[in-house]
Design an enzyme around this catalytic site. Sequence first.
Site, PDB file in Angstrom:
ATOM      1  N   LYS A 277      51.261  28.823  37.886  1.00 31.79           N
ATOM      2  CA  LYS A 277      51.597  27.537  38.133  1.00 31.79           C
ATOM      3  C   LYS A 277      51.074  26.315  37.293  1.00 31.79           C
ATOM      4  O   LYS A 277      51.883  25.585  36.848  1.00 31.79           O
ATOM      5  CB  LYS A 277      51.197  27.202  39.708  1.00 31.79           C
ATOM      6  CG  LYS A 277      51.662  25.906  40.145  1.00 31.79           C
ATOM      7  CD  LYS A 277      51.290  25.596  41.730  1.00 31.79           C
ATOM      8  CE  LYS A 277      51.716  26.577  42.662  1.00 31.79           C
ATOM      9  NZ  LYS A 277      51.372  26.135  43.965  1.00 31.79           N
ATOM     10  N   GLU A 283      42.693  34.122  33.076  1.00 34.39           N
ATOM     11  CA  GLU A 283      43.035  35.551  33.112  1.00 34.39           C
ATOM     12  C   GLU A 283      44.519  35.907  32.337  1.00 34.39           C
ATOM     13  O   GLU A 283      44.746  36.427  31.471  1.00 34.39           O
ATOM     14  CB  GLU A 283      43.021  36.416  34.279  1.00 34.39           C
ATOM     15  CG  GLU A 283      41.362  36.385  34.571  1.00 34.39           C
ATOM     16  CD  GLU A 283      41.103  35.371  35.697  1.00 34.39           C
ATOM     17  OE1 GLU A 283      40.300  35.356  36.677  1.00 34.39           O
ATOM     18  OE2 GLU A 283      41.852  34.508  35.678  1.00 34.39           O
ATOM     19  N   GLY A 339      49.793  31.302  46.729  1.00 33.63           N
ATOM     20  CA  GLY A 339      50.210  32.301  45.726  1.00 33.63           C
ATOM     21  C   GLY A 339      50.520  33.409  46.459  1.00 33.63           C
ATOM     22  O   GLY A 339      51.302  34.295  46.113  1.00 33.63           O
ATOM     23  N   ARG A 340      49.453  33.757  47.457  1.00 31.86           N
ATOM     24  CA  ARG A 340      49.892  35.162  48.179  1.00 31.86           C
ATOM     25  C   ARG A 340      51.051  34.878  48.912  1.00 31.86           C
ATOM     26  O   ARG A 340      51.403  36.006  49.731  1.00 31.86           O
ATOM     27  CB  ARG A 340      48.669  35.501  48.913  1.00 31.86           C
ATOM     28  CG  ARG A 340      48.004  34.240  50.063  1.00 31.86           C
ATOM     29  CD  ARG A 340      46.808  34.757  50.556  1.00 31.86           C
ATOM     30  NE  ARG A 340      46.102  33.636  51.434  1.00 31.86           N
ATOM     31  CZ  ARG A 340      45.582  32.567  50.942  1.00 31.86           C
ATOM     32  NH1 ARG A 340      45.329  32.507  49.613  1.00 31.86           N
ATOM     33  NH2 ARG A 340      45.054  31.551  51.834  1.00 31.86           N
ATOM     34  N   GLU A 425      42.417  37.020  51.975  1.00 32.11           N
ATOM     35  CA  GLU A 425      42.075  35.985  51.406  1.00 32.11           C
ATOM     36  C   GLU A 425      42.572  34.788  52.308  1.00 32.11           C
ATOM     37  O   GLU A 425      42.101  33.687  52.219  1.00 32.11           O
ATOM     38  CB  GLU A 425      43.075  35.708  49.991  1.00 32.11           C
ATOM     39  CG  GLU A 425      42.670  34.509  49.200  1.00 32.11           C
ATOM     40  CD  GLU A 425      43.267  34.626  47.854  1.00 32.11           C
ATOM     41  OE1 GLU A 425      42.550  34.956  46.843  1.00 32.11           O
ATOM     42  OE2 GLU A 425      44.628  34.263  47.850  1.00 32.11           O
ATOM     43  N   HIS A 456      44.241  63.638  53.447  1.00 27.51           N
ATOM     44  CA  HIS A 456      43.314  64.609  52.657  1.00 27.51           C
ATOM     45  C   HIS A 456      42.361  63.771  52.170  1.00 27.51           C
ATOM     46  O   HIS A 456      41.583  64.116  51.094  1.00 27.51           O
ATOM     47  CB  HIS A 456      43.943  65.459  51.667  1.00 27.51           C
ATOM     48  CG  HIS A 456      44.989  66.431  52.369  1.00 27.51           C
ATOM     49  ND1 HIS A 456      44.607  67.708  52.624  1.00 27.51           N
ATOM     50  CD2 HIS A 456      46.108  66.307  52.682  1.00 27.51           C
ATOM     51  CE1 HIS A 456      45.792  68.420  53.127  1.00 27.51           C
ATOM     52  NE2 HIS A 456      46.589  67.697  53.484  1.00 27.51           N
ATOM     53  N   LYS A 576      34.677  31.522  39.445  1.00 26.81           N
ATOM     54  CA  LYS A 576      35.316  31.039  38.336  1.00 26.81           C
ATOM     55  C   LYS A 576      34.582  30.031  37.743  1.00 26.81           C
ATOM     56  O   LYS A 576      34.399  29.915  36.356  1.00 26.81           O
ATOM     57  CB  LYS A 576      36.749  30.489  38.860  1.00 26.81           C
ATOM     58  CG  LYS A 576      37.586  31.553  39.294  1.00 26.81           C
ATOM     59  CD  LYS A 576      39.059  30.843  39.700  1.00 26.81           C
ATOM     60  CE  LYS A 576      39.951  31.733  40.216  1.00 26.81           C
ATOM     61  NZ  LYS A 576      41.423  31.191  40.501  1.00 26.81           N
TER      62      LYS A 576
END
Length: 613
Positions: A277, A283, A339-340, A425, A456, A576
């Site tokens: 954004k 990153e 964001g999510r 979050e 399993h 951050k």
Amino acid sequence: MFPVPPKKPINHLADFESLLHSFPWLHCRNSVPKKIPPQNGPAKNFAENETRFTHNAPRGRNFCLMNMKSTVKPTLQRPAWKALAAHRRQIQKLHLRTLFAKDPARATQFTAEAAGLFLDYSKNRITAKTLKLLLQLADESGLREKTAAMFAGAKINVTENRAVLHVALRAPRDAVILVDGRNVVPEVHAVLDKMAAFASRVRRGQWKGHTGKPIKSVINIGIGGSDLGPVMAYEALRHYSDRRMTFRFVSNVDGTDLLEAVHGLDPAETLFIVSSKTFTTVETMTNAQSARDWLVNGLGGSQEAVARHFVAVSTNAQKVPAFGIDTANMFGFWDWVGGRYSMDSAIGLSTMLAIGPDNFRSMLEGFHRMDEHFRTAPCHKNLPVLLALLTVWYADFFGAQAVAVLPYEQYLKRFPAYLQQLTMESNGKHVTLDGKRAAYDTSPVFWGEPGTNGQHSFYQLIHQGTRLIPCDFIAFGRPLAPLGRHHDLLMANVLAQAEALAFGKTAAEVKAEGTPDWLAPHRVFEGNRPSNMILADRLTPEILGALVALYEHSVFTQGVIWNINSFDQWGVELGKVLAQRIIPELESNIEPPLRHDTSTNNLIRRYRQMKKR
């Protein structure tokens, strides 16, 4: 048919209170309206949905907080919460075997259906009284008012002074949803149309790279919600994707992630989508710069190539062109989209490129159908509300620390990872809206794996461990990839697992099989382990949208009950900030003064020594 909110702006509290009465389903304890809007069957056209409404909440940073303070008691003081605590003590030894034996109708009583999803929640440690008290808790928590406020565009994200309107991302074209007096729906559809035009050109081979070749590979560069949503959607809907194209995703700042993503690709045929954004996420921009270098080097050093091989999902009209991307190829979104919650915004450009604009709009229709179900259905038949109440029931009254999400569909292999961000979050908070520490547990840990893989791996802990881990099973009646008897075996396993968790195997049953006394305790299954079963006909774009929206609204409902803000994420910020301090301390030629704790200082020095080897 339920009444819909009046098609006019809401400018003062009286009008807003009038709007609340347009949401009759939110009176969780009241009688159920006789007629419920139909939820099954696809709509004929995304733009032709019958629900039309105008929302505009009163302005002001703390409108919801102020409005709630006078009507909603603190969580632990709500009568329903106290009653649930006492009720829990009364039924704590009650077994699901007993509940089913006493009530033959239980299997049909505790079910609900909407937007193509069928929920069987009968294998939960609840009675009719439990459900009644949980619904009362929702009512006492102000769910009615707060849901109306969210749909109205009120700034319910109070710590960031933002509206929360991911529902606007999938609203019909002629809906009117006002934020600060401006209808945002035309903006949403303008971006969708721009995405569709671009995706169509790329998919048809009309968009050419720098050397004149069509695009064959797409790499999405993002992190968090800019990665988890797109990669989950791509994997979930791969069956519908253009198999002539390659899609890859880069999120980790670890260089391995990018190097593996570009391995074997032709720069002349590769398109990068940079999703940030602000266009400043460390990153993402580090990966984007390295991808830019890879492209330019691979195309003979031409800087002009960037404009034909990079597009941006961003709102920063200054930094995007500085990177070399034409702002005509910049796709925007808004600060009222977290964001999510953004996979159905421009962040989903890679999804649209993969499955095409028509399928993408079908996915949006699935989102919208679940939005409308959540907005209009009575609580006792409301899928997101029911899932949320059961989560609260186990987390706060049984001490459950985790929820396992177990999709019996390989295409949904990334769905549990996507839900990890959405749930944890959002509701991983220890402070309530009034700034006080929560005196109860909030979000449990969400985790899981697809299909029989988990059986399993970790199911042993769920079946016979000391921890209570409620499970959400997700399954489909018809496979997208039919192969012999595979799907029958898959479905047999998911149904058997839910049955085994609920009913187990007693010591008497084990001994009746001839098991020696010394071995019998090891083979006993206590059962009474709760689970939900979510069934759909098959995994389509529309069903995926409904499934994601189901959990979005469940997360919101949980946050309302816990009185927390589900839409900020301050917990990710401190790391951050500290990383920005540490980066120059790692990269400088001469060790600078280190002012961290002794452990961090020593680790920095050791890393600097390792770099020199």
